[in-house]
Design an enzyme around this catalytic site. Structure first.
Site, mmCIF file in Angstrom:
data_model
loop_
_atom_site.group_PDB
_atom_site.id
_atom_site.type_symbol
_atom_site.label_atom_id
_atom_site.label_comp_id
_atom_site.label_asym_id
_atom_site.label_seq_id
_atom_site.Cartn_x
_atom_site.Cartn_y
_atom_site.Cartn_z
ATOM 1 N N SER A 20 -46.361 -4.651 7.281
ATOM 2 C CA SER A 20 -45.654 -4.710 6.000
ATOM 3 C C SER A 20 -45.281 -3.301 5.549
ATOM 4 O O SER A 20 -46.006 -2.345 5.818
ATOM 5 C CB SER A 20 -46.551 -5.344 4.936
ATOM 6 O OG SER A 20 -46.802 -6.681 5.288
ATOM 7 N N GLY A 51 19.137 -18.860 -9.779
ATOM 8 C CA GLY A 51 18.791 -20.274 -9.960
ATOM 9 C C GLY A 51 18.646 -21.008 -8.641
ATOM 10 O O GLY A 51 18.994 -20.497 -7.574
ATOM 11 N N THR A 52 18.120 -22.250 -8.736
ATOM 12 C CA THR A 52 17.811 -23.008 -7.518
ATOM 13 C C THR A 52 19.071 -23.390 -6.737
ATOM 14 O O THR A 52 19.034 -23.483 -5.509
ATOM 15 C CB THR A 52 17.008 -24.283 -7.866
ATOM 16 O OG1 THR A 52 17.668 -24.981 -8.932
ATOM 17 C CG2 THR A 52 15.593 -23.935 -8.308
ATOM 18 N N LYS A 59 4.935 -15.673 -6.518
ATOM 19 C CA LYS A 59 4.229 -16.922 -6.860
ATOM 20 C C LYS A 59 3.806 -17.715 -5.631
ATOM 21 O O LYS A 59 2.666 -18.182 -5.546
ATOM 22 C CB LYS A 59 5.110 -17.795 -7.755
ATOM 23 C CG LYS A 59 4.479 -19.144 -8.053
ATOM 24 C CD LYS A 59 5.155 -19.885 -9.181
ATOM 25 C CE LYS A 59 6.532 -20.369 -8.824
ATOM 26 N NZ LYS A 59 7.139 -21.124 -9.936
ATOM 27 N N ARG A 110 6.094 -16.947 -15.131
ATOM 28 C CA ARG A 110 5.011 -17.545 -15.921
ATOM 29 C C ARG A 110 3.632 -17.315 -15.293
ATOM 30 O O ARG A 110 2.616 -17.561 -15.926
ATOM 31 C CB ARG A 110 5.276 -19.055 -16.094
ATOM 32 C CG ARG A 110 6.401 -19.341 -17.068
ATOM 33 C CD ARG A 110 6.918 -20.780 -16.938
ATOM 34 N NE ARG A 110 7.818 -20.935 -15.783
ATOM 35 C CZ ARG A 110 8.428 -22.070 -15.458
ATOM 36 N NH1 ARG A 110 8.225 -23.163 -16.173
ATOM 37 N NH2 ARG A 110 9.233 -22.139 -14.410
ATOM 38 N N ALA A 116 11.825 -20.161 -2.178
ATOM 39 C CA ALA A 116 10.622 -19.370 -2.464
ATOM 40 C C ALA A 116 10.942 -18.039 -3.119
ATOM 41 O O ALA A 116 10.092 -17.160 -3.204
ATOM 42 C CB ALA A 116 9.853 -19.123 -1.162
ATOM 43 N N TYR A 156 -29.223 5.525 7.102
ATOM 44 C CA TYR A 156 -28.195 6.433 6.566
ATOM 45 C C TYR A 156 -28.852 7.720 6.116
ATOM 46 O O TYR A 156 -29.794 7.714 5.315
ATOM 47 C CB TYR A 156 -27.503 5.729 5.382
ATOM 48 C CG TYR A 156 -26.313 6.453 4.828
ATOM 49 C CD1 TYR A 156 -25.285 6.882 5.659
ATOM 50 C CD2 TYR A 156 -26.200 6.690 3.455
ATOM 51 C CE1 TYR A 156 -24.183 7.529 5.147
ATOM 52 C CE2 TYR A 156 -25.097 7.331 2.924
ATOM 53 C CZ TYR A 156 -24.086 7.754 3.777
ATOM 54 O OH TYR A 156 -22.993 8.391 3.263
HETATM 55 C C1 UD1 Z 1 12.528 -27.145 -10.967
HETATM 56 C C2 UD1 Z 1 13.642 -28.153 -11.211
HETATM 57 C C3 UD1 Z 1 13.105 -29.255 -12.122
HETATM 58 C C4 UD1 Z 1 11.892 -29.907 -11.468
HETATM 59 C C5 UD1 Z 1 10.839 -28.877 -11.095
HETATM 60 C C6 UD1 Z 1 9.804 -29.524 -10.207
HETATM 61 C C7 UD1 Z 1 15.767 -26.949 -11.116
HETATM 62 C C8 UD1 Z 1 16.871 -26.363 -11.901
HETATM 63 N N1 UD1 Z 1 14.777 -27.492 -11.821
HETATM 64 O O1 UD1 Z 1 12.197 -26.557 -12.206
HETATM 65 O O2 UD1 Z 1 14.102 -30.227 -12.339
HETATM 66 O O3 UD1 Z 1 11.340 -30.881 -12.337
HETATM 67 O O4 UD1 Z 1 11.412 -27.777 -10.351
HETATM 68 O O5 UD1 Z 1 8.731 -28.653 -9.917
HETATM 69 O O6 UD1 Z 1 15.835 -26.949 -9.905
HETATM 70 N N2 UD1 Z 1 13.814 -20.383 -6.820
HETATM 71 C C9 UD1 Z 1 14.523 -19.559 -5.997
HETATM 72 N N3 UD1 Z 1 15.530 -18.805 -6.533
HETATM 73 C C10 UD1 Z 1 15.880 -18.867 -7.842
HETATM 74 C C11 UD1 Z 1 15.131 -19.725 -8.692
HETATM 75 C C12 UD1 Z 1 14.118 -20.482 -8.155
HETATM 76 O O7 UD1 Z 1 14.259 -19.473 -4.803
HETATM 77 O O8 UD1 Z 1 16.814 -18.177 -8.235
HETATM 78 C C13 UD1 Z 1 12.703 -21.184 -6.246
HETATM 79 C C14 UD1 Z 1 11.364 -20.846 -6.849
HETATM 80 O O9 UD1 Z 1 10.685 -19.863 -6.047
HETATM 81 C C15 UD1 Z 1 10.612 -22.181 -6.803
HETATM 82 C C16 UD1 Z 1 11.726 -23.216 -6.848
HETATM 83 O O10 UD1 Z 1 12.925 -22.548 -6.541
HETATM 84 O O11 UD1 Z 1 9.881 -22.323 -5.593
HETATM 85 C C17 UD1 Z 1 11.819 -23.885 -8.232
HETATM 86 O O12 UD1 Z 1 12.114 -22.916 -9.211
HETATM 87 P P1 UD1 Z 1 11.420 -22.914 -10.632
HETATM 88 O O13 UD1 Z 1 11.997 -21.810 -11.426
HETATM 89 O O14 UD1 Z 1 9.972 -22.972 -10.514
HETATM 90 O O15 UD1 Z 1 11.979 -24.288 -11.219
HETATM 91 P P2 UD1 Z 1 11.320 -25.206 -12.340
HETATM 92 O O16 UD1 Z 1 11.600 -24.639 -13.665
HETATM 93 O O17 UD1 Z 1 9.918 -25.495 -11.986
HETATM 94 CA CA CA Z 2 8.502 -24.747 -10.443
#
Ligand code: UD1
Ligand code: CA
Length: 478
Positions: free
Chosen positions: A420, A93-94, A38, A31, A25, A402
């Protein structure tokens, strides 16, 4: 008997390794173009993350860890007790987010389910099915996929000729052939913790966004000889992620449809589901009819056999049984059983309409109690007042509560009949059974049973009209 019960348990129940859930999260949600994180944007009146947390808790995990950014206390505030928070210092990144989520789980042995906080339509049945698939496949990782008619910018699933998963490729990094694939990565996975940890350590940011992608763990695991299974869902809608406000609206519409359907299946007639807006947690009793354009928001509860709408807006309102609310706005108020409200009434905070009371057309009531069977039928403002039972407030009455500095209270007894256009200048008390004459301005208490009149006596000027005509006829031309 005990032995029989054990026999009936499935293999997955008895052999299930411990399960932890990590929810991502921390993303910036660029975006969304928003100052609000978000995952706190609302879906049917509730932060989208809360739905994901519910889905996580539904699989009865040992631990739930929510990964947030360092500056996101607001997210921590909405987490239920039992959810832990891990902080991802930099949004790398994720893959990096999952690494952060595993920090408090350092000693954890078992399976780790990873959910994305921006995929809020997944429900208990969905995550349970994913978990079952993972256990049955005895895989090191199981990922959820779905075939979308329009796969948009989701990550694509690359398979070999035998149909085995090879890797996930992000849209931005995909070749035209890979982009032509309609099977997408939903973003829900189960990993064996001991397989996932080393794979995360080997992620590189060699991609278009320069991020550490969790999705790259898939081919790293395969390269190490692990089994990667997939759980393919045909529920396109459930798989929708939220990255923009356009997607937020689509997810809201889907959730709303789900909530409205649930009401209908529980015995509520919904005249026009497309224009009926129901927040998460709203309750409606059976045989109630919701007419077109009705909004039931926040902590609203509506009883049985009511009629609400058309075009009514209720937020944090409690409505009893057999009440009618037509084309009206209700906020933080209680409308008792058998009450009638509207059309075009505005019932504001801290108002109680007791059983059988009526607030009619162009009536505003604030911070007041209207007693049993009492009526405010037309064109009135009642504020900071307590009105007894069986009283009638006639058309066009105003409680002048008031004085420009402070609000003052009015009390009106039982069986009172106001005339009335009575203005009731607070603070003032009108005793039981009293009467006010039409057009009166009441500034002093009225004793029980008295008539209060505060207007000039009427004077009739006989023959006036004829005299005027005669005067005009004899006047010299100007
Ligand atoms: C991601 C997937 C994509 C998938 C899509 C589905 C990756 C690299 N890509 O893309 O394959 O089709 O979700 O919805 O995983 N987040 C963090 N820290 C970070 C980055 C992201 O906690 O550094 C969290 C975001 O809050 C979000 C989730 O990870 O809840 C996904 O991140 P987001 O950037 O939305 O990935 P997508 O581009 O949607
Ligand atoms: Ca997403």
């Amino acid at each position: 008997d005990v032995i029989l019960e054990v026999d009936q348990m499935s293999a997955t129940d008895t052999q299930r390794p411990p399960l932890a859930v990590v929810i991502l999260a921390a993303g910036l949600g660029t975006r969304m173009k928003s100052d609000v994180p978000k995952v706190l944007h609302e879906v049917c009146g509730r932060p989208m993350l809360s739905y994901v947390v519910d889905a996580a808790l539904s699989v009865s995990p040992e631990r739930v860890v929510v990964v947030t950014g360092p500056d996101q206390e607001a997210i921590a505030d909405i987490l239920p007790v039992g959810c832990e928070r891990a902080v991802q210092q930099e949004r790398r990144g994720t893959g990096d987010a999952v690494r952060a989520g595993l920090e408090p789980l350092e000693r954890f042995r078992g399976d780790v389910m990873v959910l994305y906080g921006d995929v809020p339509l997944v429900d208990a049945g969905f995550v349970a099915a994913l978990h079952r698939r993972h256990l049955e496949a005895e895989a090191a990782a199981t990922l959820t996929t779905s075939e979308l008619a329009d796969p948009e910018h989701y990550g694509r699933i690359v398979r070999d000729d035998d149909g085995g998963v090879v890797r996930i490729v992000e849209y931005r990094d995909a070749t035209p052939q890979e982009r032509a694939v309609h099977e997408i990565n939903v973003g829900l996975y189960v990993f064996r913790a001991d397989a996932l940890r080393p794979a995360l350590g080997r992620l590189t940011s060699d991609n278009d966004q320069g991020e550490l992608y969790l999705t790259d763990a898939v081919h790293l695991l395969l390269a190490d000889g692990h089994t990667v299974a997939s759980f393919r869902s045909d529920d396109e809608e459930m798989c929708r992620g939220v990255n923009s406000r356009v997607e937020l609206a689509a997810v809201n519409a889907a959730m709303r449809r789900r909530l409205v359907e649930r009401l209908m299946l529980a015995g509520v007639t919904v005249e026009d589901p497309a224009t009926t807006y129901v927040d998460y947690g709203v309750e409606v009793g059976r045989d109630t009819v919701l007419r077109a354009g009705t909004h039931l928001l926040g902590r609203t509860t509506v009883g049985a056999a009511c009629e609400v709408g058309p075009h009514s807006f209720l937020r944090d309102a409690f409505v009893g049984d057999r009440a009618r609310v037509v084309s009206s706005h209700l906020h933080e108020c209680v409308v008792g059983s058998g009450c009638s409200v509207g059309p075009f009434a505005h019932i504001r905070r801290n108002t109680v309409l007791a059983e059988g009371a009526r607030a009619g057309t162009f009536v505003e009531i604030k911070n007041s109690r209207i007693g049993e069977r009492s009526r405010v039928p037309h064109l009135s403002y009642v504020g900071d007042a307590v009105v007894g039972q069986d009283t009638n407030i006639a058309a066009g009455n105003i409680t002048a509560n008031y004085d420009g500095y402070e609000k003052h209270a009015t009390t009106i007894g039982d069986r009172v009949r106001t005339g009335s256009d009575t203005v009731i200048v607070a603070p003032v008390n009108l005793g039981d059974d009293c009467v006010t004459a039409a057009g009166s301005v009441i500034t002093r208490d009225v004793p029980p049973g008295a008539l209060a009149v505060t207007r000039e006596e009427q004077k009739n000027v006989e023959g006036y009209a004829a005299r005027r005509v005669a005067e005009r006829r004899t006047a010299p031309p100007s």
